[in-house]
Design a protein around this motif. Structure first.
Motif, PDB file in Angstrom:
ATOM      1  N   ARG A   9       0.800  -1.216   0.000  1.00 54.92           N
ATOM      2  CA  ARG A   9       0.000   0.000   0.000  1.00 54.92           C
ATOM      3  C   ARG A   9       0.839   1.275   0.000  1.00 54.92           C
ATOM      4  N   LYS A  10       1.997   1.273   0.656  1.00 55.65           N
ATOM      5  CA  LYS A  10       2.812   2.488   0.753  1.00 55.65           C
ATOM      6  C   LYS A  10       3.687   2.718  -0.476  1.00 55.65           C
ATOM      7  N   MET A  11       3.830   1.684  -1.305  1.00 58.33           N
ATOM      8  CA  MET A  11       4.668   1.819  -2.490  1.00 58.33           C
ATOM      9  C   MET A  11       3.908   2.556  -3.589  1.00 58.33           C
ATOM     10  N   LYS A  12       4.654   3.293  -4.410  1.00 59.35           N
ATOM     11  CA  LYS A  12       4.054   3.872  -5.596  1.00 59.35           C
ATOM     12  C   LYS A  12       3.775   2.756  -6.605  1.00 59.35           C
ATOM     13  N   VAL A  13       2.739   2.953  -7.405  1.00 54.57           N
ATOM     14  CA  VAL A  13       2.285   1.912  -8.317  1.00 54.57           C
ATOM     15  C   VAL A  13       3.413   1.477  -9.254  1.00 54.57           C
ATOM     16  N   GLY A  14       4.129   2.435  -9.842  1.00 48.83           N
ATOM     17  CA  GLY A  14       5.223   2.090 -10.749  1.00 48.83           C
ATOM     18  C   GLY A  14       6.314   1.308 -10.043  1.00 48.83           C
ATOM     19  N   ASP A  15       6.674   1.720  -8.820  1.00 49.95           N
ATOM     20  CA  ASP A  15       7.699   1.013  -8.055  1.00 49.95           C
ATOM     21  C   ASP A  15       7.250  -0.407  -7.713  1.00 49.95           C
ATOM     22  N   TYR A  16       5.974  -0.538  -7.358  1.00 50.67           N
ATOM     23  CA  TYR A  16       5.430  -1.855  -7.017  1.00 50.67           C
ATOM     24  C   TYR A  16       5.518  -2.797  -8.217  1.00 50.67           C
ATOM     25  N   LEU A  17       5.102  -2.325  -9.383  1.00 55.17           N
ATOM     26  CA  LEU A  17       5.137  -3.174 -10.569  1.00 55.17           C
ATOM     27  C   LEU A  17       6.566  -3.482 -11.003  1.00 55.17           C
ATOM     28  N   ARG A  18       7.489  -2.512 -10.848  1.00 56.55           N
ATOM     29  CA  ARG A  18       8.905  -2.792 -11.160  1.00 56.55           C
ATOM     30  C   ARG A  18       9.454  -3.847 -10.217  1.00 56.55           C
ATOM     31  N   TYR A  19       9.114  -3.739  -8.948  1.00 48.84           N
ATOM     32  CA  TYR A  19       9.585  -4.706  -7.955  1.00 48.84           C
ATOM     33  C   TYR A  19       9.099  -6.122  -8.297  1.00 48.84           C
ATOM     34  N   ILE A  20       7.807  -6.249  -8.591  1.00 46.65           N
ATOM     35  CA  ILE A  20       7.259  -7.557  -8.938  1.00 46.65           C
ATOM     36  C   ILE A  20       7.894  -8.066 -10.234  1.00 46.65           C
ATOM     37  N   GLY A  21       8.069  -7.175 -11.199  1.00 48.60           N
ATOM     38  CA  GLY A  21       8.679  -7.573 -12.459  1.00 48.60           C
ATOM     39  C   GLY A  21      10.083  -8.122 -12.266  1.00 48.60           C
ATOM     40  N   ARG A  22      10.879  -7.451 -11.430  1.00 42.05           N
ATOM     41  CA  ARG A  22      12.247  -7.936 -11.178  1.00 42.05           C
ATOM     42  C   ARG A  22      12.227  -9.275 -10.453  1.00 42.05           C
ATOM     43  N   LEU A  23      11.294  -9.426  -9.503  1.00 41.54           N
ATOM     44  CA  LEU A  23      11.177 -10.713  -8.802  1.00 41.54           C
ATOM     45  C   LEU A  23      10.881 -11.850  -9.778  1.00 41.54           C
ATOM     46  N   LYS A  24      10.116 -11.526 -10.819  1.00 38.84           N
ATOM     47  CA  LYS A  24       9.707 -12.537 -11.794  1.00 38.84           C
ATOM     48  C   LYS A  24      10.699 -12.676 -12.943  1.00 38.84           C
ATOM     49  N   GLY A  25      11.844 -11.978 -12.867  1.00 37.62           N
ATOM     50  CA  GLY A  25      12.896 -12.171 -13.845  1.00 37.62           C
ATOM     51  C   GLY A  25      12.805 -11.323 -15.094  1.00 37.62           C
ATOM     52  N   VAL A  26      11.957 -10.282 -15.075  1.00 34.65           N
ATOM     53  CA  VAL A  26      11.865  -9.401 -16.242  1.00 34.65           C
ATOM     54  C   VAL A  26      13.079  -8.473 -16.250  1.00 34.65           C
ATOM     55  N   GLU A  27      13.673  -8.280 -17.410  1.00 32.54           N
ATOM     56  CA  GLU A  27      14.845  -7.408 -17.531  1.00 32.54           C
ATOM     57  C   GLU A  27      14.471  -5.979 -17.126  1.00 32.54           C
ATOM     58  N   SER A  28      15.307  -5.376 -16.299  1.00 27.05           N
ATOM     59  CA  SER A  28      15.023  -4.034 -15.786  1.00 27.05           C
ATOM     60  C   SER A  28      14.838  -3.012 -16.903  1.00 27.05           C
ATOM     61  N   ALA A  29      15.613  -3.157 -17.971  1.00 25.35           N
ATOM     62  CA  ALA A  29      15.546  -2.186 -19.059  1.00 25.35           C
ATOM     63  C   ALA A  29      14.196  -2.227 -19.775  1.00 25.35           C
ATOM     64  N   ARG A  30      13.519  -3.362 -19.725  1.00 28.64           N
ATOM     65  CA  ARG A  30      12.241  -3.503 -20.416  1.00 28.64           C
ATOM     66  C   ARG A  30      11.069  -3.019 -19.583  1.00 28.64           C
ATOM     67  N   LEU A  31      11.251  -2.941 -18.277  1.00 26.74           N
ATOM     68  CA  LEU A  31      10.125  -2.706 -17.375  1.00 26.74           C
ATOM     69  C   LEU A  31       9.422  -1.362 -17.565  1.00 26.74           C
ATOM     70  N   PRO A  32      10.133  -0.246 -17.758  1.00 23.34           N
ATOM     71  CA  PRO A  32       9.409   1.023 -17.889  1.00 23.34           C
ATOM     72  C   PRO A  32       8.366   1.014 -19.005  1.00 23.34           C
ATOM     73  N   LYS A  33       8.721   0.502 -20.170  1.00 25.18           N
ATOM     74  CA  LYS A  33       7.768   0.462 -21.283  1.00 25.18           C
ATOM     75  C   LYS A  33       6.657  -0.535 -21.001  1.00 25.18           C
ATOM     76  N   ILE A  34       7.010  -1.699 -20.456  1.00 22.03           N
ATOM     77  CA  ILE A  34       5.988  -2.707 -20.133  1.00 22.03           C
ATOM     78  C   ILE A  34       4.958  -2.120 -19.177  1.00 22.03           C
ATOM     79  N   ILE A  35       5.439  -1.429 -18.136  1.00 23.11           N
ATOM     80  CA  ILE A  35       4.537  -0.870 -17.125  1.00 23.11           C
ATOM     81  C   ILE A  35       3.677   0.252 -17.714  1.00 23.11           C
ATOM     82  N   ALA A  36       4.306   1.128 -18.495  1.00 24.36           N
ATOM     83  CA  ALA A  36       3.549   2.234 -19.098  1.00 24.36           C
ATOM     84  C   ALA A  36       2.464   1.707 -20.026  1.00 24.36           C
TER      85      ALA A  36
END
Length: 319
Positions: free
Chosen positions: A87-114
């Protein structure tokens, strides 16, 4: 490798004196969109938790992606019935965190999330804290978190619960898109008409046991109500009287919209009755009624209670 993403055989789970799931066989073919249906308390969530290896069955065998779900967690997307985001995390940070946990490349995450936030009609929430969003918005964000790593198997436990009709339709469309991309999807719901619009396969359980397992088109054929629906331009009582006199007709009723419903006896000639109705005068419409999953479920539960009582097992109907 098995053609089934999920394969359960003789699975049972008891909590104290309550048999939550009993003798359940369940196969979810790869590439299918399967609705796992039943009323609240039927055992759907317990089964899904066993599939996800959150709890273990008391008896029976269970394989997910030819192994244990824990060994393939990065190939599975899971939306639990219990909703929750950080709840305290920003939505973008939360989705980046979950994405990294699931093995998504960090460089791809901003576009995927947007792109994903745009797709669920929340393009401007990335910098908001999760707690600032409504419950429905949080639920959509949690859905994104479940699929952000593009899993091949997606398991959704009551995904429509708590959503308004507009967002339920949006989620419906998203699930369809994922299926069209080749994902295997299993989702539970107690709202049967949602599954009827979406699924190619249906599994129904009642009080922990399976009562139906088949493709949707076969279910609709098997539970054909053999009912003709006639919408006359004139007096519906005239049509009702004529159809009631036909020996092929078992019963007739007029609904609130002045349509005449004629239920046929088994093995009756539906075409003859439709021709009879057409000859009675001008019609706005005429056609065969389609059985709903709600009607199928009620019929199956009635059969179960009539045959063996609420506590006895029933041989499931399946392909």
């Amino acid at each position: 490798m098995s053609s089934n993403c999920i394969d359960l055989s003789g699975v049972a789970k008891r909590f104290g004196r309550t048999e939550a799931v009993r003798g359940l066989d369940l196969q979810v073919p790869s590439g299918s969109l399967c609705g796992f249906l039943g009323p609240n308390g039927a055992g759907k969530s317990t089964t899904i938790r066993m599939i996800m290896s959150i709890i273990r069955p008391d008896v029976g065998s269970l394989r997910v992606l030819d192994g244990d779900a824990l060994d393939h967690k990065d190939r599975i997307g899971y939306l639990p019935e219990e909703r929750g985001v950080y709840r305290k995390m920003k939505v973008g940070d939360y989705l980046r965190y979950i994405g990294r946990l699931k093995g998504v490349e960090s460089a791809r995450l901003p576009k995927i999330i947007a792109d994903a936030l745009e797709r669920i009609d929340l393009p401007d929430v990335a910098r908001k804290r999760c707690e600032e969003l409504s419950k429905g918005m949080q639920q959509k964000v949690q859905f994104l978190a479940a699929i952000i790593h593009e899993p091949e198997l997606i398991i959704l436990d009551e995904p429509f619960s708590g959503l308004d009709p507009v967002n339920a339709m949006l989620l419906n469309d998203l699930i369809r898109e994922l299926h069209e991309q080749g994902r295997t999807i299993l989702f539970s719901t107690h709202v049967l008409h949602q599954a009827e619009r979406m699924c190619d396969r249906i599994v129904m359980i009642d009080r922990g046991r399976k009562v139906l397992d088949d493709r949707l088109d076969r279910i609709q054929e098997r539970f054909d109500p053999r009912t003709i629906v006639v919408e006359p331009l004139g007096d519906p009582a005239t049509v009702e009287s004529a159809l009631r006199a036909a020996p092929e007709v078992e019963s007739v009723r007029i609904d609130a919209e002045h349509r005449v419903h004629a239920r046929l006896r088994d093995l009756s000639d539906a075409d003859r009755i439709m021709s009879l109705a057409v000859g009675l005068g001008p019609l706005r419409s005429i056609g065969r009624a389609k059985t709903t999953l709600d009607e199928v479920f009620i019929d199956l539960v009635d059969q179960t209670e009539h045959v063996g009582g609420a506590g006895d097992a029933m041989e499931p109907l399946h392909a």
